[in-house]
Enzyme design. Structure first.
Site, PDB file in Angstrom:
ATOM      1  N   GLU A   1       0.856  -1.197   0.000  1.00 11.77           N
ATOM      2  CA  GLU A   1       0.000   0.000   0.000  1.00 11.77           C
ATOM      3  C   GLU A   1       0.887   1.240   0.000  1.00 11.77           C
ATOM      4  OE1 GLU A   1      -3.329   1.030  -0.135  1.00 11.77           O
ATOM      5  OE2 GLU A   1      -2.314   2.965   0.019  1.00 11.77           O
TER       6      GLU A   1
ATOM      7  N   LYS B   1      -2.284   4.708   2.891  1.00 10.97           N
ATOM      8  CA  LYS B   1      -2.771   4.110   4.141  1.00 10.97           C
ATOM      9  C   LYS B   1      -3.760   3.014   3.814  1.00 10.97           C
ATOM     10  CE  LYS B   1      -2.679   8.406   6.821  1.00 10.97           C
ATOM     11  NZ  LYS B   1      -3.529   9.488   7.336  1.00 10.97           N
TER      12      LYS B   1
ATOM     13  N   CYS C   1     -12.121   4.767   0.182  1.00 11.36           N
ATOM     14  CA  CYS C   1     -13.361   4.697   0.969  1.00 11.36           C
ATOM     15  C   CYS C   1     -13.160   5.269   2.367  1.00 11.36           C
ATOM     16  CB  CYS C   1     -13.815   3.237   1.057  1.00 11.36           C
ATOM     17  SG  CYS C   1     -15.156   2.976   2.220  1.00 11.36           S
TER      18      CYS C   1
ATOM     19  N   LYS D   1     -19.727  10.755   4.389  1.00  9.13           N
ATOM     20  CA  LYS D   1     -20.908  10.498   5.236  1.00  9.13           C
ATOM     21  C   LYS D   1     -20.803  11.255   6.549  1.00  9.13           C
ATOM     22  CE  LYS D   1     -21.421   8.766   2.057  1.00  9.13           C
ATOM     23  NZ  LYS D   1     -20.857   8.194   0.820  1.00  9.13           N
TER      24      LYS D   1
ATOM     25  N   GLY E   1     -17.145  11.550 -12.136  1.00 11.48           N
ATOM     26  CA  GLY E   1     -16.757  10.148 -12.182  1.00 11.48           C
ATOM     27  C   GLY E   1     -15.326   9.939 -11.722  1.00 11.48           C
TER      28      GLY E   1
ATOM     29  N   HIS F   1     -44.816  -1.578  14.196  1.00  8.04           N
ATOM     30  CA  HIS F   1     -45.525  -0.291  14.115  1.00  8.04           C
ATOM     31  C   HIS F   1     -45.264   0.496  15.384  1.00  8.04           C
ATOM     32  CE1 HIS F   1     -48.683   2.570  13.185  1.00  8.04           C
ATOM     33  NE2 HIS F   1     -49.136   2.418  14.424  1.00  8.04           N
TER      34      HIS F   1
HETATM   35  P1  NAI Z   1     -20.889   9.192 -11.579  1.00  8.52           P
HETATM   36  O1  NAI Z   1     -20.392   8.541 -12.801  1.00  8.52           O
HETATM   37  O2  NAI Z   1     -21.830   8.494 -10.697  1.00  8.52           O
HETATM   38  O3  NAI Z   1     -21.591  10.582 -11.965  1.00  8.52           O
HETATM   39  C1  NAI Z   1     -20.939  11.556 -12.730  1.00  8.52           C
HETATM   40  C2  NAI Z   1     -21.999  12.454 -13.329  1.00  8.52           C
HETATM   41  O4  NAI Z   1     -21.355  13.527 -13.983  1.00  8.52           O
HETATM   42  C3  NAI Z   1     -22.866  11.754 -14.355  1.00  8.52           C
HETATM   43  O5  NAI Z   1     -24.202  11.999 -14.040  1.00  8.52           O
HETATM   44  C4  NAI Z   1     -22.433  12.406 -15.667  1.00  8.52           C
HETATM   45  O6  NAI Z   1     -23.496  12.473 -16.582  1.00  8.52           O
HETATM   46  C5  NAI Z   1     -22.007  13.780 -15.207  1.00  8.52           C
HETATM   47  N1  NAI Z   1     -21.047  14.455 -16.065  1.00  8.52           N
HETATM   48  C6  NAI Z   1     -19.959  13.924 -16.661  1.00  8.52           C
HETATM   49  N2  NAI Z   1     -19.281  14.891 -17.330  1.00  8.52           N
HETATM   50  C7  NAI Z   1     -19.954  16.051 -17.122  1.00  8.52           C
HETATM   51  C8  NAI Z   1     -19.755  17.414 -17.523  1.00  8.52           C
HETATM   52  N3  NAI Z   1     -18.693  17.773 -18.256  1.00  8.52           N
HETATM   53  N4  NAI Z   1     -20.656  18.336 -17.139  1.00  8.52           N
HETATM   54  C9  NAI Z   1     -21.725  17.991 -16.374  1.00  8.52           C
HETATM   55  N5  NAI Z   1     -21.961  16.737 -15.977  1.00  8.52           N
HETATM   56  C10 NAI Z   1     -21.082  15.777 -16.332  1.00  8.52           C
HETATM   57  O7  NAI Z   1     -19.577   9.665 -10.805  1.00  8.52           O
HETATM   58  P2  NAI Z   1     -19.360  10.274  -9.359  1.00  8.52           P
HETATM   59  O8  NAI Z   1     -20.605  10.832  -8.803  1.00  8.52           O
HETATM   60  O9  NAI Z   1     -18.180  11.169  -9.497  1.00  8.52           O
HETATM   61  O10 NAI Z   1     -18.968   8.999  -8.521  1.00  8.52           O
HETATM   62  C11 NAI Z   1     -17.857   8.196  -8.906  1.00  8.52           C
HETATM   63  C12 NAI Z   1     -18.115   6.760  -8.567  1.00  8.52           C
HETATM   64  O11 NAI Z   1     -18.161   6.589  -7.173  1.00  8.52           O
HETATM   65  C13 NAI Z   1     -19.432   6.269  -9.126  1.00  8.52           C
HETATM   66  O12 NAI Z   1     -19.269   4.989  -9.659  1.00  8.52           O
HETATM   67  C14 NAI Z   1     -20.334   6.233  -7.951  1.00  8.52           C
HETATM   68  O13 NAI Z   1     -21.342   5.250  -8.052  1.00  8.52           O
HETATM   69  C15 NAI Z   1     -19.376   5.937  -6.815  1.00  8.52           C
HETATM   70  N6  NAI Z   1     -19.868   6.526  -5.593  1.00  8.52           N
HETATM   71  C16 NAI Z   1     -20.931   5.985  -4.980  1.00  8.52           C
HETATM   72  C17 NAI Z   1     -21.434   6.561  -3.847  1.00  8.52           C
HETATM   73  C18 NAI Z   1     -22.593   5.966  -3.213  1.00  8.52           C
HETATM   74  O14 NAI Z   1     -23.100   4.969  -3.701  1.00  8.52           O
HETATM   75  N7  NAI Z   1     -23.082   6.532  -2.118  1.00  8.52           N
HETATM   76  C19 NAI Z   1     -20.876   7.755  -3.265  1.00  8.52           C
HETATM   77  C20 NAI Z   1     -19.796   8.262  -4.003  1.00  8.52           C
HETATM   78  C21 NAI Z   1     -19.320   7.646  -5.114  1.00  8.52           C
END
Ligand code: NAI
Length: 464
Positions: free
Chosen positions: A34, A37, A42, A51, A265, A443
């Protein structure tokens, strides 16, 4: 001479440490390499700190709304530095716990970047020039935030999620580019704490992949709380003046803010991983290619977590790690069924789901029956003052019109990330609404809304 292990893991995030812990629990000798860390994105720069700040926002909302309950308190004021220190305490405690657990399982950790060469040899770029040999190797190097041209993060005005988690002072205004899980969580948190947020999403709707009814609730709530949500907009570039940033949009308009948060993303991270002399394949987007047992094209070498092209969720990394180790051990296993994994998004209101959306179910050719129940008819939701949201269940429609196996469960509202349990259980078990409707829901609880929804799909609801 290389040091010998049954399993060498490169990357100590959720995918890597799960492979190490599970392998060690099965009696393997394990090494983890690693570079920062153990705990990975996450624990240190992702789920856990994010969170924590969302909980800070929740406390802020609760105190601000205390009067309604007859509890007179001063209006809340934010000290983000104190919240940040608390975040670090939580993270450090979990980090210490994880290191202790790894020590207890006799896992050896090497500090440095590991690169894989031919013959399962892993070289660590430490002062000693350590070389490890694993009978099996797991690649779990994770991901880093994606950036967009013209918005290179500088850590002060143009931020990635990594930077937001280390803020000491809340910006007065922010444009959040990208309305996925990270964008919605950060926009929700910043807005609740008093920052003027404009959320910019290129696609027609926020939260791609979520059910449309759920997204509508989120957008309505965000807007009601003062956020500006703009979908179907492209971001063209920006100009700086008077310490502010004017973000230029495709329709010719601009949004002027103090800070830009880029959440478009995450890209897989394979920098420094070597792979020369191996058959491991990396696809055109940079992800490591694996089969459904997490095997790369190089025998004995596996890959799990964000570095493979599957949902970038810590719990998916855990599941993939278990599959990889069971394959090494020659055991029977169920590959991960990616269509049925639970998703939890911790913005306010929370979103949680498993299985197909209504649209995806119809697109896949299913005849469906659908039921929706709102939390505003739920007594507990009213008591806690969070009656916004709904539960939606989609089931296969049998030829006689009755509801067959549950295909999708979608929730938005209070504590739904903690309520999804029976949702993902029913989707994975292929239970019917009649099966689930037999279960007694206590309930008054929030969980009754799921109970009512499945019961109504049997043709006879109680309250709805
Ligand atoms: P994401 O891929 O989920 O969302 C990125 C969003 O940005 C998409 O809706 C896309 O259409 C939009 N986008 C892309 N380029 C853009 C632009 N130039 N202008 C405006 N919009 C644009 O990615 P995100 O939210 O960064 O998360 C990354 C990864 O981490 C994902 O796979 C996500 O599922 C995961 N994650 C999950 C969480 C959870 O389940 N609670 C929390 C944080 C992350």
């Amino acid at each position: 001479m290389a040091e010998e292990f049954d399993l060498v893991v490169i990357g100590g995030g959720p995918g890597g440490y799960a492979a190490a812990l599970y392998g060690a629990a099965a009696g393997m000798s394990v090494a983890v390499v690693e570079k920062e860390k153990v705990g990975g994105t996450c624990l240190h720069r992702g789920c856990i700190p994010a969170k924590h700040y969302l909980e800070t926002a929740s406390v802020f909302r609760t105190v601000a709304g205390a009067k309604e309950f007859g509890v007179n308190a001063d209006q809340p004021q934010l000290d983000l530095g104190v919240s940040r220190a608390r975040k670090q305490k939580v993270v450090d405690q979990l980090w210490k716990g994880l290191q202790g657990l790894m020590r207890k399982r006799k896992i050896t950790t090497y500090a440095g970047t590991g690169s894989l060469g031919a013959g399962h040899l892993v070289t660590v770029d430490d002062a000693a020039g350590t070389v490890l040999h694993g009978t099996h190797v797991v690649l779990a190097t994770g991901s880093v935030p994606r950036t967009i041209p013209g918005f290179e993060p500088d850590g002060t005005t143009i931020l990635t999620s990594d930077h937001v988690l280390e803020l000491d002072v809340l910006p007065a205004s922010a444009a959040v580019i990208g309305g996925g899980a990270i964008g919605c969580e950060f926009a929700s948190m910043l807005s609740d704490l008093g920052c003027a947020v404009t959320l910019l999403e290129a696609l027609p709707k926020l939260l791609p992949g979520c059910d449309a009814d759920v997204v509508d609730v989120v957008v309505k709530s965000f807007t009601r709380r003062g956020m500006t949500v703009r979908t179907g907009v492209t971001v063209e570039g920006h100009e700086r003046s008077n310490g502010q940033i004017a973000v230029r949009l495709g329709d010719g308009s601009t949004v002027t803010v103090d800070t830009v948060v880029v959440s478009v993303g995450r890209r897989p991270l394979t920098d420094g991983l070597g792979l020369e002399g191996t058959a491991v394949e990396v696809d055109s987007r940079g992800f490591i290619s694996v089969d459904n047992r997490q095997r790369t094209a190089e025998p004995g070498v596996y890959a799990v977590g964000d570095v493979v092209p599957t949902p970038q969720l810590a719990h998916v990394g855990f599941a993939e790690a278990i599959v990889a180790v069971r394959d090494m051990l020659g055991e029977d296993l169920e590959p991960v069924d990616y269509g049925k994994v639970p998703w939890c998004i911790y913005c306010h209101p929370e979103v949680a789901f498993a299985g197909l959306t209504e649209q995806a179910a119809r697109d896949a050719g299913h005849e469906v029956v659908v039921s929706k129940h709102s939390f505003n008819a739920n007594s507990r939701a009213m008591i806690i003052g969070e009656a916004e949201g709904l539960v939606k269940v989609i089931a296969e429609r049998r030829p006689d019109g009755t509801a067959g196996p549950i295909l999708g469960v979608h929730m938005v509202g209070p504590w739904v990330t903690e309520q999804l349990g029976e949702g993902w259980l029913s989707v994975n078990w292929e239970a019917t609404p009649a099966d689930m409707g037999q279960l007694i829901h206590p309930h008054p609880t929030l969980s009754e809304t799921f109970g009512e929804t499945v019961l109504s799909l049997t043709g006879r609801g109680l309250h709805g």
